[in-house]
Write a protein that holds these residues in place. Sequence first.
Motif, PDB file in Angstrom:
ATOM      1  N   ILE A  16      10.865  -8.828   6.310  1.00  0.00           N
ATOM      2  CA  ILE A  16      10.351  -7.740   5.474  1.00  0.00           C
ATOM      3  C   ILE A  16      11.226  -6.501   5.625  1.00  0.00           C
ATOM      4  CG2 ILE A  16       8.407  -6.166   5.142  1.00  0.00           C
ATOM      5  CD1 ILE A  16       8.056  -9.005   3.960  1.00  0.00           C
ATOM      6  N   GLY A  17      11.705  -6.252   6.826  1.00  0.00           N
ATOM      7  CA  GLY A  17      12.604  -5.119   7.025  1.00  0.00           C
ATOM      8  C   GLY A  17      13.851  -5.226   6.162  1.00  0.00           C
ATOM      9  N   ARG A  18      14.460  -6.421   6.131  1.00  0.00           N
ATOM     10  CA  ARG A  18      15.646  -6.620   5.296  1.00  0.00           C
ATOM     11  C   ARG A  18      15.313  -6.484   3.805  1.00  0.00           C
ATOM     12  NH1 ARG A  18      16.966 -10.553   9.344  1.00  0.00           N
ATOM     13  NH2 ARG A  18      15.734 -12.103   8.208  1.00  0.00           N
ATOM     14  N   ALA A  19      14.218  -7.106   3.385  1.00  0.00           N
ATOM     15  CA  ALA A  19      13.885  -7.135   1.967  1.00  0.00           C
ATOM     16  C   ALA A  19      13.546  -5.753   1.415  1.00  0.00           C
ATOM     17  CB  ALA A  19      12.715  -8.092   1.726  1.00  0.00           C
ATOM     18  N   TYR A  20      12.919  -4.919   2.238  1.00  0.00           N
ATOM     19  CA  TYR A  20      12.449  -3.621   1.758  1.00  0.00           C
ATOM     20  C   TYR A  20      13.219  -2.451   2.374  1.00  0.00           C
ATOM     21  CZ  TYR A  20       8.699  -6.130  -0.514  1.00  0.00           C
ATOM     22  OH  TYR A  20       7.996  -6.982  -1.333  1.00  0.00           O
ATOM     23  N   ASP A  21      14.370  -2.761   2.950  1.00  0.00           N
ATOM     24  CA  ASP A  21      15.271  -1.732   3.468  1.00  0.00           C
ATOM     25  C   ASP A  21      14.585  -0.840   4.504  1.00  0.00           C
ATOM     26  OD1 ASP A  21      17.758  -0.545   3.692  1.00  0.00           O
ATOM     27  OD2 ASP A  21      17.359   0.953   2.134  1.00  0.00           O
ATOM     28  N   ILE A  22      13.869  -1.480   5.430  1.00  0.00           N
ATOM     29  CA  ILE A  22      13.275  -0.782   6.565  1.00  0.00           C
ATOM     30  C   ILE A  22      14.027  -1.244   7.815  1.00  0.00           C
ATOM     31  CG2 ILE A  22      11.179  -0.246   7.868  1.00  0.00           C
ATOM     32  CD1 ILE A  22       9.595  -1.407   5.461  1.00  0.00           C
ATOM     33  N   PRO A  23      14.831  -0.409   8.435  1.00  0.00           N
ATOM     34  CA  PRO A  23      15.556  -0.839   9.641  1.00  0.00           C
ATOM     35  C   PRO A  23      14.582  -1.390  10.684  1.00  0.00           C
ATOM     36  CG  PRO A  23      16.350   1.296   8.901  1.00  0.00           C
ATOM     37  CD  PRO A  23      15.130   0.990   8.083  1.00  0.00           C
ATOM     38  N   ALA A  55      20.706   0.557  15.296  1.00  0.00           N
ATOM     39  CA  ALA A  55      20.471  -0.883  15.197  1.00  0.00           C
ATOM     40  C   ALA A  55      19.442  -1.192  14.114  1.00  0.00           C
ATOM     41  CB  ALA A  55      19.983  -1.425  16.537  1.00  0.00           C
ATOM     42  N   GLU A  56      19.701  -2.208  13.322  1.00  0.00           N
ATOM     43  CA  GLU A  56      18.744  -2.636  12.310  1.00  0.00           C
ATOM     44  C   GLU A  56      18.941  -4.108  12.002  1.00  0.00           C
ATOM     45  OE1 GLU A  56      19.760  -1.480   8.090  1.00  0.00           O
ATOM     46  OE2 GLU A  56      20.801   0.114   9.170  1.00  0.00           O
ATOM     47  N   ASN A  57      17.830  -4.739  11.649  1.00  0.00           N
ATOM     48  CA  ASN A  57      17.838  -6.145  11.242  1.00  0.00           C
ATOM     49  C   ASN A  57      18.480  -7.030  12.304  1.00  0.00           C
ATOM     50  OD1 ASN A  57      16.753  -5.136   8.843  1.00  0.00           O
ATOM     51  ND2 ASN A  57      18.788  -4.931   7.922  1.00  0.00           N
ATOM     52  N   VAL A  58      18.058  -6.814  13.551  1.00  0.00           N
ATOM     53  CA  VAL A  58      18.673  -7.524  14.664  1.00  0.00           C
ATOM     54  C   VAL A  58      17.628  -7.817  15.734  1.00  0.00           C
ATOM     55  CG1 VAL A  58      19.325  -5.394  15.886  1.00  0.00           C
ATOM     56  CG2 VAL A  58      20.645  -7.480  16.270  1.00  0.00           C
ATOM     57  N   ALA A  59      17.798  -8.949  16.412  1.00  0.00           N
ATOM     58  CA  ALA A  59      16.985  -9.304  17.576  1.00  0.00           C
ATOM     59  C   ALA A  59      17.833  -9.139  18.820  1.00  0.00           C
ATOM     60  CB  ALA A  59      16.470 -10.731  17.468  1.00  0.00           C
ATOM     61  N   VAL A  60      17.255  -8.514  19.855  1.00  0.00           N
ATOM     62  CA  VAL A  60      18.027  -8.129  21.039  1.00  0.00           C
ATOM     63  C   VAL A  60      17.289  -8.547  22.310  1.00  0.00           C
ATOM     64  CG1 VAL A  60      19.078  -6.195  22.278  1.00  0.00           C
ATOM     65  CG2 VAL A  60      18.934  -6.131  19.775  1.00  0.00           C
ATOM     66  N   ASN A  61      18.006  -9.178  23.231  1.00  0.00           N
ATOM     67  CA  ASN A  61      17.438  -9.487  24.541  1.00  0.00           C
ATOM     68  C   ASN A  61      17.150  -8.203  25.317  1.00  0.00           C
ATOM     69  OD1 ASN A  61      17.661 -12.271  24.224  1.00  0.00           O
ATOM     70  ND2 ASN A  61      19.623 -12.399  25.288  1.00  0.00           N
ATOM     71  N   VAL A  62      16.012  -8.173  26.014  1.00  0.00           N
ATOM     72  CA  VAL A  62      15.705  -7.082  26.935  1.00  0.00           C
ATOM     73  C   VAL A  62      15.451  -7.707  28.300  1.00  0.00           C
ATOM     74  CG1 VAL A  62      14.190  -5.135  27.461  1.00  0.00           C
ATOM     75  CG2 VAL A  62      14.751  -5.668  25.078  1.00  0.00           C
ATOM     76  N   GLY A  63      16.506  -7.748  29.097  1.00  0.00           N
ATOM     77  CA  GLY A  63      16.435  -8.338  30.427  1.00  0.00           C
ATOM     78  C   GLY A  63      17.470  -7.692  31.329  1.00  0.00           C
ATOM     79  N   GLU A  92       0.816  -1.216   0.000  1.00  0.00           N
ATOM     80  CA  GLU A  92       0.000   0.000   0.000  1.00  0.00           C
ATOM     81  C   GLU A  92       0.851   1.267   0.000  1.00  0.00           C
ATOM     82  OE1 GLU A  92      -3.103  -0.133  -0.498  1.00  0.00           O
ATOM     83  OE2 GLU A  92      -3.449  -2.289  -0.147  1.00  0.00           O
ATOM     84  N   GLY A  93       2.090   1.167  -0.409  1.00  0.00           N
ATOM     85  CA  GLY A  93       2.941   2.350  -0.536  1.00  0.00           C
ATOM     86  C   GLY A  93       3.296   3.005   0.787  1.00  0.00           C
ATOM     87  N   ILE A  94       3.448   2.204   1.852  1.00  0.00           N
ATOM     88  CA  ILE A  94       3.782   2.738   3.169  1.00  0.00           C
ATOM     89  C   ILE A  94       5.291   2.999   3.239  1.00  0.00           C
ATOM     90  CG2 ILE A  94       3.679   2.347   5.656  1.00  0.00           C
ATOM     91  CD1 ILE A  94       0.929   2.581   4.232  1.00  0.00           C
ATOM     92  N   ASP A  95       5.665   4.177   3.682  1.00  0.00           N
ATOM     93  CA  ASP A  95       7.081   4.562   3.764  1.00  0.00           C
ATOM     94  C   ASP A  95       7.465   4.728   5.229  1.00  0.00           C
ATOM     95  OD1 ASP A  95       9.629   5.399   3.211  1.00  0.00           O
ATOM     96  OD2 ASP A  95       9.065   7.461   2.707  1.00  0.00           O
ATOM     97  N   LEU A  96       8.076   3.693   5.801  1.00  0.00           N
ATOM     98  CA  LEU A  96       8.454   3.703   7.211  1.00  0.00           C
ATOM     99  C   LEU A  96       9.946   3.912   7.366  1.00  0.00           C
ATOM    100  CD1 LEU A  96       6.361   0.690   8.579  1.00  0.00           C
ATOM    101  CD2 LEU A  96       5.900   3.117   8.959  1.00  0.00           C
ATOM    102  N   GLU A  97      10.307   4.641   8.431  1.00  0.00           N
ATOM    103  CA  GLU A  97      11.714   4.851   8.748  1.00  0.00           C
ATOM    104  C   GLU A  97      12.270   3.727   9.617  1.00  0.00           C
ATOM    105  OE1 GLU A  97      11.950   8.635  10.634  1.00  0.00           O
ATOM    106  OE2 GLU A  97      11.128   9.732   8.916  1.00  0.00           O
ATOM    107  N   LYS A  98      11.396   3.093  10.404  1.00  0.00           N
ATOM    108  CA  LYS A  98      11.859   2.026  11.295  1.00  0.00           C
ATOM    109  C   LYS A  98      10.680   1.198  11.763  1.00  0.00           C
ATOM    110  CE  LYS A  98      15.812   1.207  14.113  1.00  0.00           C
ATOM    111  NZ  LYS A  98      17.035   1.826  14.653  1.00  0.00           N
ATOM    112  N   MET A  99      10.944  -0.065  12.066  1.00  0.00           N
ATOM    113  CA  MET A  99       9.957  -0.938  12.694  1.00  0.00           C
ATOM    114  C   MET A  99      10.579  -1.576  13.937  1.00  0.00           C
ATOM    115  SD  MET A  99       7.920  -2.814   9.540  1.00  0.00           S
ATOM    116  CE  MET A  99       9.283  -3.884   9.048  1.00  0.00           C
TER     117      MET A  99
END
Length: 374
Positions: free
Chosen positions: A197-204, A271-279, A110-117
């Motif tokens: 999807i973040g990696r594929a569409y260059d959305i950090p 940070a982008e394209n990464v999973a991070v522990n929050v503990g 739908e043409g959404i332009d996001l800077e980050k997710m």
Amino acid sequence: MTSVLVTGGAGFVGSHIVDEYVDAGYDVTVVDNLTDQVHDDEPDYLNDDAEYVWGDVRDRELMTDLLRDADVLNHQASAVGVGQSMYEIEKYVDVNTLATARILDVVVNEGIDLEKMVVASSMSIYGEGVYRCPDCDARRHPSLRSGDQMARGKWEHVCEDCGTDLEPLPTPESKPRDSTSIYAITKKDQEEMMLSIGRAYDIPTVALRYFNIYGSRQALDNPYTGVCAIFSSRIKNDNPPLVFEDGEQTRDFIHVSDVARANRLAVESDAENVAVNVGTGDPKTITGIAETLIDLYGKGDDLAPEIANDYRQGDIRHCYADTELASEALGFEAEVGFEEGMRELVEWGREQEAEDRFEEAHAELEEKGLVGED
């Protein structure tokens, strides 16, 4: 001004995240369906400086409209509860996995332009944590304990080579994932889809693997939520907290204000394209949690934890966070100490009505064959 769309932003964790963003000067919009299991009505803690839209993240048209005005998507909306997910399978997959897929389909088509997710993931995707055999001096990644082992009351994992009890170690993000519940599987789905999807569409994109969150605004009437809330409702109603196994299993308890700050840092960091522990990296026993809450509620002369010596199917023994990547990638370290955070929870909890529905939820687990005895 950066606009952030927070899904599930009226809930326990989401509302604190909204406060964090508002205080930092973001323009915040919330979408939340005020699910009955958590909310009786609109909560009184909603932030006056955020915009609230009461709707469901599964509503494609609604999400399309909201995403068009957003710079950042912070996806917190989920059905929560490990035990309940094992018999409400379709609901959890629909609300967690399919809803996230629909949101991402909107973003892509739908043409959404996001800077980050940013997406809320969970430590539950690890299954068991990381262990070490003290005799073999080797790391181990055990899967679930067998039903036979649990029925014998042999709670600790043992080394597959020498039979020695294993010692828990901090769990890093690199640990192989072994999701042991439908809830955990759907959280893994959410994380992997968002990162893909973040990696594929260059959305950090950043996935935050929350450990055990506690603090004010937890739904004390919801018997499927975190152990601190469940124990609080028991104690407030003069009932002993029921502790499974021998009570010596450990978890990593992190205050909700620290989790909110981690979300803001995820947006503001590189940070982008990464999973991070929050503990916190500081494990606590479940019995210790129960004893602390009893003491803080001033009921030490009347109540004590009830050690059940039974078990729930799919429960893990130990898991706590390795926090090195959070520090490196986000500049995040937990700031709220355990005693300080538990006092905050109890001070808030004293003012709340709390119906103790634990027995009802426990009976459901027993009916579904998800509780065993040693």
